[in-house]
Design a protein around this motif. Structure first.
Motif, PDB file in Angstrom:
ATOM      1  N   GLN A 162     -35.633  -8.110  41.131  1.00 51.11           N
ATOM      2  CA  GLN A 162     -35.680  -9.500  40.677  1.00 51.11           C
ATOM      3  C   GLN A 162     -37.114  -9.904  40.312  1.00 51.11           C
ATOM      4  O   GLN A 162     -37.337 -10.656  39.351  1.00 51.11           O
ATOM      5  CB  GLN A 162     -35.137 -10.413  41.764  1.00 51.11           C
ATOM      6  CG  GLN A 162     -33.635 -10.240  42.003  1.00 51.11           C
ATOM      7  CD  GLN A 162     -33.126 -11.058  43.173  1.00 51.11           C
ATOM      8  OE1 GLN A 162     -33.688 -12.098  43.502  1.00 51.11           O
ATOM      9  NE2 GLN A 162     -32.060 -10.596  43.799  1.00 51.11           N
ATOM     10  N   LYS A 163     -38.087  -9.348  41.033  1.00 50.02           N
ATOM     11  CA  LYS A 163     -39.490  -9.613  40.707  1.00 50.02           C
ATOM     12  C   LYS A 163     -39.863  -8.987  39.363  1.00 50.02           C
ATOM     13  O   LYS A 163     -40.660  -9.551  38.613  1.00 50.02           O
ATOM     14  CB  LYS A 163     -40.395  -9.083  41.816  1.00 50.02           C
ATOM     15  CG  LYS A 163     -40.300  -9.837  43.131  1.00 50.02           C
ATOM     16  CD  LYS A 163     -41.231  -9.234  44.173  1.00 50.02           C
ATOM     17  CE  LYS A 163     -41.126  -9.970  45.502  1.00 50.02           C
ATOM     18  NZ  LYS A 163     -41.998  -9.352  46.547  1.00 50.02           N
ATOM     19  N   ILE A 164     -39.293  -7.813  39.083  1.00 52.97           N
ATOM     20  CA  ILE A 164     -39.554  -7.161  37.795  1.00 52.97           C
ATOM     21  C   ILE A 164     -39.061  -8.051  36.658  1.00 52.97           C
ATOM     22  O   ILE A 164     -39.765  -8.260  35.660  1.00 52.97           O
ATOM     23  CB  ILE A 164     -38.876  -5.781  37.741  1.00 52.97           C
ATOM     24  CG1 ILE A 164     -39.514  -4.838  38.760  1.00 52.97           C
ATOM     25  CG2 ILE A 164     -38.962  -5.188  36.336  1.00 52.97           C
ATOM     26  CD1 ILE A 164     -38.745  -3.539  38.951  1.00 52.97           C
ATOM     27  N   LEU A 192     -44.144  -3.361  35.599  1.00 52.47           N
ATOM     28  CA  LEU A 192     -44.157  -2.405  36.706  1.00 52.47           C
ATOM     29  C   LEU A 192     -45.566  -2.183  37.242  1.00 52.47           C
ATOM     30  O   LEU A 192     -45.769  -2.065  38.461  1.00 52.47           O
ATOM     31  CB  LEU A 192     -43.545  -1.081  36.246  1.00 52.47           C
ATOM     32  CG  LEU A 192     -42.082  -1.147  35.800  1.00 52.47           C
ATOM     33  CD1 LEU A 192     -41.606   0.221  35.315  1.00 52.47           C
ATOM     34  CD2 LEU A 192     -41.186  -1.650  36.933  1.00 52.47           C
ATOM     35  N   ALA A 193     -46.556  -2.154  36.345  1.00 52.76           N
ATOM     36  CA  ALA A 193     -47.940  -1.957  36.795  1.00 52.76           C
ATOM     37  C   ALA A 193     -48.472  -3.186  37.511  1.00 52.76           C
ATOM     38  O   ALA A 193     -49.151  -3.065  38.549  1.00 52.76           O
ATOM     39  CB  ALA A 193     -48.824  -1.626  35.594  1.00 52.76           C
ATOM     40  N   ASN A 194     -48.169  -4.362  37.003  1.00 49.52           N
ATOM     41  CA  ASN A 194     -48.660  -5.589  37.628  1.00 49.52           C
ATOM     42  C   ASN A 194     -48.104  -5.776  39.035  1.00 49.52           C
ATOM     43  O   ASN A 194     -48.743  -6.427  39.877  1.00 49.52           O
ATOM     44  CB  ASN A 194     -48.296  -6.798  36.768  1.00 49.52           C
ATOM     45  CG  ASN A 194     -49.086  -6.844  35.473  1.00 49.52           C
ATOM     46  OD1 ASN A 194     -50.091  -6.159  35.323  1.00 49.52           O
ATOM     47  ND2 ASN A 194     -48.629  -7.645  34.522  1.00 49.52           N
ATOM     48  N   LEU A 195     -46.938  -5.206  39.285  1.00 45.88           N
ATOM     49  CA  LEU A 195     -46.317  -5.296  40.606  1.00 45.88           C
ATOM     50  C   LEU A 195     -46.607  -4.054  41.459  1.00 45.88           C
ATOM     51  O   LEU A 195     -46.028  -3.896  42.536  1.00 45.88           O
ATOM     52  CB  LEU A 195     -44.808  -5.483  40.463  1.00 45.88           C
ATOM     53  CG  LEU A 195     -44.359  -6.797  39.798  1.00 45.88           C
ATOM     54  CD1 LEU A 195     -42.865  -6.780  39.523  1.00 45.88           C
ATOM     55  CD2 LEU A 195     -44.734  -8.002  40.663  1.00 45.88           C
ATOM     56  N   ASN A 196     -47.481  -3.206  40.971  1.00 47.52           N
ATOM     57  CA  ASN A 196     -47.881  -1.979  41.697  1.00 47.52           C
ATOM     58  C   ASN A 196     -46.683  -1.090  42.023  1.00 47.52           C
ATOM     59  O   ASN A 196     -46.621  -0.472  43.087  1.00 47.52           O
ATOM     60  CB  ASN A 196     -48.637  -2.339  42.983  1.00 47.52           C
ATOM     61  CG  ASN A 196     -49.902  -3.137  42.712  1.00 47.52           C
ATOM     62  OD1 ASN A 196     -50.680  -2.791  41.833  1.00 47.52           O
ATOM     63  ND2 ASN A 196     -50.079  -4.210  43.462  1.00 47.52           N
ATOM     64  N   LEU A 197     -45.759  -0.981  41.096  1.00 48.85           N
ATOM     65  CA  LEU A 197     -44.540  -0.218  41.341  1.00 48.85           C
ATOM     66  C   LEU A 197     -44.574   1.182  40.721  1.00 48.85           C
ATOM     67  O   LEU A 197     -43.634   1.961  40.923  1.00 48.85           O
ATOM     68  CB  LEU A 197     -43.338  -0.988  40.786  1.00 48.85           C
ATOM     69  CG  LEU A 197     -43.060  -2.336  41.461  1.00 48.85           C
ATOM     70  CD1 LEU A 197     -41.912  -3.052  40.763  1.00 48.85           C
ATOM     71  CD2 LEU A 197     -42.746  -2.143  42.946  1.00 48.85           C
ATOM     72  N   ALA A 241     -36.558  -2.413  31.882  1.00 48.70           N
ATOM     73  CA  ALA A 241     -37.603  -2.329  32.908  1.00 48.70           C
ATOM     74  C   ALA A 241     -37.016  -1.953  34.264  1.00 48.70           C
ATOM     75  O   ALA A 241     -37.582  -1.137  34.998  1.00 48.70           O
ATOM     76  CB  ALA A 241     -38.346  -3.659  32.998  1.00 48.70           C
ATOM     77  N   VAL A 242     -35.890  -2.547  34.614  1.00 48.25           N
ATOM     78  CA  VAL A 242     -35.245  -2.207  35.888  1.00 48.25           C
ATOM     79  C   VAL A 242     -34.754  -0.766  35.858  1.00 48.25           C
ATOM     80  O   VAL A 242     -34.846  -0.040  36.854  1.00 48.25           O
ATOM     81  CB  VAL A 242     -34.095  -3.183  36.199  1.00 48.25           C
ATOM     82  CG1 VAL A 242     -33.342  -2.753  37.454  1.00 48.25           C
ATOM     83  CG2 VAL A 242     -34.634  -4.613  36.358  1.00 48.25           C
TER      84      VAL A 242
END
Length: 429
Positions: free
Chosen positions: A27-29, A154-159, A421-422
């Protein structure tokens, strides 16, 4: 060919699994894609307004640098893959990060368009609240920006700190540099080091992705007849001439090969007469003759589309047999030239459809199914399809690709990006 039909049946069944909800991270993505969307629309406008026809080397590089700068901001390494000057193409952009977890993902786009600088300009503009137009906006600058947006979220969320993702943007998809083993050498090498390829070419529609694409090749038919007075054409020693023989061959191509699923063969240029000059690079011909002279020369340039190397080989063999059965006083030869290979459907591709379907259902966006391979033409993903499991058509939706007034659906663009993205997140776990 039976295996293709079996795979399509499996594809139809692949959308029936029970949907699950998105996790809190997923959901954050989605929220992060939404947060970045306005800025990425501005980037889309900027890249659309840079002409990047395949032969416009400076323009292709300029679009590549716009994207490269954005990738560097999120910690990706970027490279420009130069091609020999003899190919007369700009080269390719690669943006990547390397890690040790999850599937190694190759995401595929292309910087070039079919619109060269001498064609009428069509800058980015909104037609209404849901549709925009612009040269290359859907084929495929929309998909290019989607790839970046996925990596940003994905990068901004460190995933993806320990994931391997390669974003590969070719600079000559619309007019591939020849020889192809040179222009696609690095691209294929990157695919061999990957597990999955995701193509962001134009989406056919919101609910369909490609598990297969037909390949393309070309052919040249050269025909000779005996030049003489037309009054003797039907005599026992007369020649039917090059034009009648070319017509016979083309008619038999249609009569004997028409109807095979996924196979098409189209004569695109034909010329014949007394004096014939041709240019194989530009498919141009100049011809002159007289109505009372039996034509001694004819040429036909054509296209052959297929699914699978066996179908291509069978079609070529059948065409060769037709060509040598000449009319009296004539001779003919046919030459074949490879272009894009085909992307053949396979079980791993269907598994990716299933995973995308699961994401789509969890997001409340409805099912996703595999499209008919016969409905998709050649694309860059076909060069690497034999090495990795892959799907294509994950890019922007719209219409009129390759034509003035090409459009993109701006309302579907964020939803398609969020869903992809997910999917990438799940594949990198």
């Amino acid at each position: 060919m039976k295996s293709f039909f079996f795979l399509m049946l499996l594809a139809a069944a692949a959308v029936t699994t029970q949907a699950q909800s998105l996790s809190a991270t997923e959901q954050k993505i989605v929220a992060e894609v939404q947060r970045q969307h306005a800025a990425n629309v501005e980037l889309l406008k900027e890249t659309v307004n840079i002409n990047s026809g395949s032969l416009n080397i400076a323009g292709v590089k300029a679009v590549g640098e716009k994207l490269a700068a954005a990738y560097r901001k999120i910690g990706f390494t970027t490279e420009w893959i130069s091609l020999p000057d003899s190919l007369k193409r700009a080269g390719h952009l690669v943006a990547y990060r390397k890690g040790k977890k999850g599937k190694r993902i190759l995401m595929i786009g292309h910087l070039d368009t079919v619109f060269e600088p001498d064609m009428e300009a069509n800058p980015f503009r909104m037609i209404n609240d849901s549709t925009a137009t612009g040269q290359g906006v859907v084929d495929m600058k929309g998909g290019n920006v989607m790839m970046l947006a996925i990596c940003q979220a994905l990068a901004n969320l460190n995933l993806i700190d320990d994931a391997t993702i390669v974003c590969y943007y070719t600079g000559d998809e619309e007019s591939t540099g020849s020889p192809e083993w040179v222009s696609r050498q690095d691209f294929i090498a990157r695919a061999k080091a990957s597990d999955i390829a995701l193509g962001f070419e134009t989406a056919q529609n919101f609910s369909t992705v490609a598990i297969g694409r037909r390949g393309s090749s070309s052919w040249k038919l050269t025909v000779q007849g005996k030049q003489s007075h037309s009054a003797g054409m039907f005599g026992t020693n007369g020649s039917y001439g090059a034009i009648y023989e070319a017509a016979r061959i083309l008619t038999e191509f249609r009569q004997k090969l028409d109807g095979e699923k996924y196979l098409t063969f189209s004569p695109g240029v034909i010329a014949g007469g007394t004096e014939l000059n041709t240019n194989d690079e530009t498919f141009r011909a100049t011809v002159s003759g007289k109505t009372n002279i039996i034509a001694p020369a004819a040429v036909v340039y054509g296209d052959l589309r297929f699914l699978g190397e066996q179908q291509k080989a069978n079609a070529r063999n059948n065409m060769r047999q037709i060509v040598v059965n000449n009319l009296r006083g004539t001779a003919a030869q046919i030459e074949f030239y490879d272009g894009f290979p085909s992307m053949e459907p396979k079980p791993g591709n269907l598994q990716l459809v299933q995973q995308l379907n699961d994401v789509s259902m969890a997001m409340g966006l409805g099912p996703v199914k595999a499209g008919d391979p016969g409905s998709r033409g050649a694309g860059d993903i076909s060069w690497v399809a034999q090495y990795v499991d892959c799907i294509d058509g994950l890019g922007a939706s719209g219409g009129g690709a390759h034509a003035p007034g090409e459009t993109i659906n701006m309302k579907e663009l964020p939803r398609l990006t969020e869903r992809a993205a997910v999917l990438v997140y799940r594949l990198t776990r």
